[in-house]
Design a protein around this motif. Structure first.
Motif, PDB file in Angstrom:
ATOM      1  N   LEU A  92       7.595  -2.701  14.739  1.00  0.00           N
ATOM      2  CA  LEU A  92       7.050  -3.689  13.811  1.00  0.00           C
ATOM      3  C   LEU A  92       6.841  -5.039  14.493  1.00  0.00           C
ATOM      4  CD1 LEU A  92       9.152  -3.000  10.585  1.00  0.00           C
ATOM      5  CD2 LEU A  92       7.050  -1.891  11.364  1.00  0.00           C
ATOM      6  N   PHE A  93       5.735  -5.679  14.145  1.00  0.00           N
ATOM      7  CA  PHE A  93       5.510  -7.068  14.557  1.00  0.00           C
ATOM      8  C   PHE A  93       5.149  -7.863  13.302  1.00  0.00           C
ATOM      9  CE2 PHE A  93       3.415 -10.789  16.192  1.00  0.00           C
ATOM     10  CZ  PHE A  93       4.202 -11.120  17.284  1.00  0.00           C
ATOM     11  N   PRO A  94       6.154  -8.445  12.655  1.00  0.00           N
ATOM     12  CA  PRO A  94       5.901  -9.191  11.413  1.00  0.00           C
ATOM     13  C   PRO A  94       5.291 -10.559  11.685  1.00  0.00           C
ATOM     14  CG  PRO A  94       8.223  -9.285  11.970  1.00  0.00           C
ATOM     15  CD  PRO A  94       7.580  -8.374  12.986  1.00  0.00           C
ATOM     16  N   CYS A  95       4.452 -10.992  10.764  1.00  0.00           N
ATOM     17  CA  CYS A  95       3.877 -12.337  10.824  1.00  0.00           C
ATOM     18  C   CYS A  95       3.638 -12.798   9.382  1.00  0.00           C
ATOM     19  CB  CYS A  95       2.585 -12.333  11.644  1.00  0.00           C
ATOM     20  SG  CYS A  95       1.353 -11.137  11.091  1.00  0.00           S
ATOM     21  N   ASP A  96       2.998 -13.941   9.228  1.00  0.00           N
ATOM     22  CA  ASP A  96       2.701 -14.437   7.879  1.00  0.00           C
ATOM     23  C   ASP A  96       3.957 -14.407   7.003  1.00  0.00           C
ATOM     24  OD1 ASP A  96       1.270 -15.243   5.575  1.00  0.00           O
ATOM     25  OD2 ASP A  96       0.815 -13.169   5.050  1.00  0.00           O
ATOM     26  N   PHE A  97       5.021 -15.032   7.479  1.00  0.00           N
ATOM     27  CA  PHE A  97       6.297 -15.013   6.768  1.00  0.00           C
ATOM     28  C   PHE A  97       6.244 -15.854   5.494  1.00  0.00           C
ATOM     29  CE2 PHE A  97       7.472 -13.771  11.000  1.00  0.00           C
ATOM     30  CZ  PHE A  97       8.484 -12.847  10.811  1.00  0.00           C
ATOM     31  N   THR A  98       6.878 -15.343   4.443  1.00  0.00           N
ATOM     32  CA  THR A  98       7.020 -16.082   3.194  1.00  0.00           C
ATOM     33  C   THR A  98       8.399 -16.717   3.094  1.00  0.00           C
ATOM     34  OG1 THR A  98       5.496 -14.572   2.071  1.00  0.00           O
ATOM     35  CG2 THR A  98       6.899 -15.925   0.681  1.00  0.00           C
ATOM     36  N   SER A  99       9.424 -15.995   3.527  1.00  0.00           N
ATOM     37  CA  SER A  99      10.799 -16.486   3.388  1.00  0.00           C
ATOM     38  C   SER A  99      11.076 -17.689   4.275  1.00  0.00           C
ATOM     39  CB  SER A  99      11.789 -15.372   3.722  1.00  0.00           C
ATOM     40  OG  SER A  99      11.635 -14.952   5.066  1.00  0.00           O
TER      41      SER A  99
END
Length: 253
Positions: A205-212
């Motif tokens: 996984l490569f997460p982006c566009d974080f909300t938290s």
């Protein structure tokens, strides 16, 4: 199922709950019930518009950030659609607030962490038109210098399940053996990983566009001041949870 889920999404929005309670209260003829319903509507709106509450939930839900400089090399990066919006009036697409997915994908390619880019993104609108997100993204990548031979697109998928199914076909046809990097909004990745795992596509996984991790670094704005962004975040997260439950019940994720 696609259309049904789209309809259900309208009714899992906290703002809709508050409106229904408020309207019910206004129409109620019993004073006690009227008062309770209106106060309930106010409580729902106050709770779900608080940024600290939704940020707390999402902090435990979203995957942790991944440092790009610590990544290895991947055969392909799979960037999930949903970061381009179509405007019918001028018949063209525009990057929306989730466009960090595109930015990070371009950076990953330019820094050599991914050798190919796979864009499974068709048309997720109920009302039909000819706009295809994957083609729009392909054009933007080419403008940034990515060779067309390094870009694979799927213009048919409408949701995450179809993203995974059609990505599987691309991988099999192009004989791409991995490893693969799955790039999407942090809130979206827990559900997406389950669907890709079900299709037999092992991904990192490569997460982006974080909300938290969105904060103004101001106590009043971060913890006390109601904001429409919090309501939007609840909408997005409840959509993820609904999708997770649906895929689990149907055995698709």
């Amino acid at each position: 199922m696609f259309v049904l889920l789209k309809i259900i999404l309208w009714f899992i929005r906290p703002l809709i709950w508050a409106i229904i309670l408020f309207a019910w209260g206004l129409l109620s003829r019993r004073p006690v019930r009227k008062k309770r319903l209106i106060w309930s509507a106010f409580a729902v709106l106050l709770f779900f518009s608080n940024p600290a509450i939704i940020r707390g939930f999402l902090s435990a839900y979203e995957p942790a950030p991944v440092a790009m400089d610590k990544l290895g090399s991947y055969q392909a990066g799979i960037v999930l659609g949903g970061f381009v919006a179509y405007n019918k009036q001028d018949d063209r697409g525009y990057f929306n607030p989730a466009s960090d997915r595109f930015i990070q994908t371009a950076l990953l390619y330019k820094t050599g962490h991914i050798r190919k880019v796979i864009v499974p993104a068709g048309n997720g609108y109920i009302v039909g038109h000819n706009f295809q997100e994957a083609e729009y993204v392909r054009q933007r990548l080419v403008e940034l210098g990515v060779p067309t031979t390094d870009i694979y697109t799927d213009t048919e998928s409408r949701n995450t399940l179809e993203n995974a199914q059609n990505t599987k076909r691309i991988l099999d046809t192009a004989h791409l053996g991995g490893p693969f990097l799955l790039i999407s909004s942090a809130m979206h990745l827990p559900r997406a990983r389950k669907v890709f795992d079900k299709q037999g596509i092992p991904v990192q996984l490569f997460p982006c566009d974080f909300t938290s991790r969105f904060r103004s670094n101001n106590f009043i704005e971060d913890y006390l001041l109601p904001t429409p962004i919090a309501l939007q975040s609840w909408d997005a997260w409840l959509k993820e949870l609904l999708g997770m439950v649906t895929y689990r019940v149907t055995g698709k994720g």
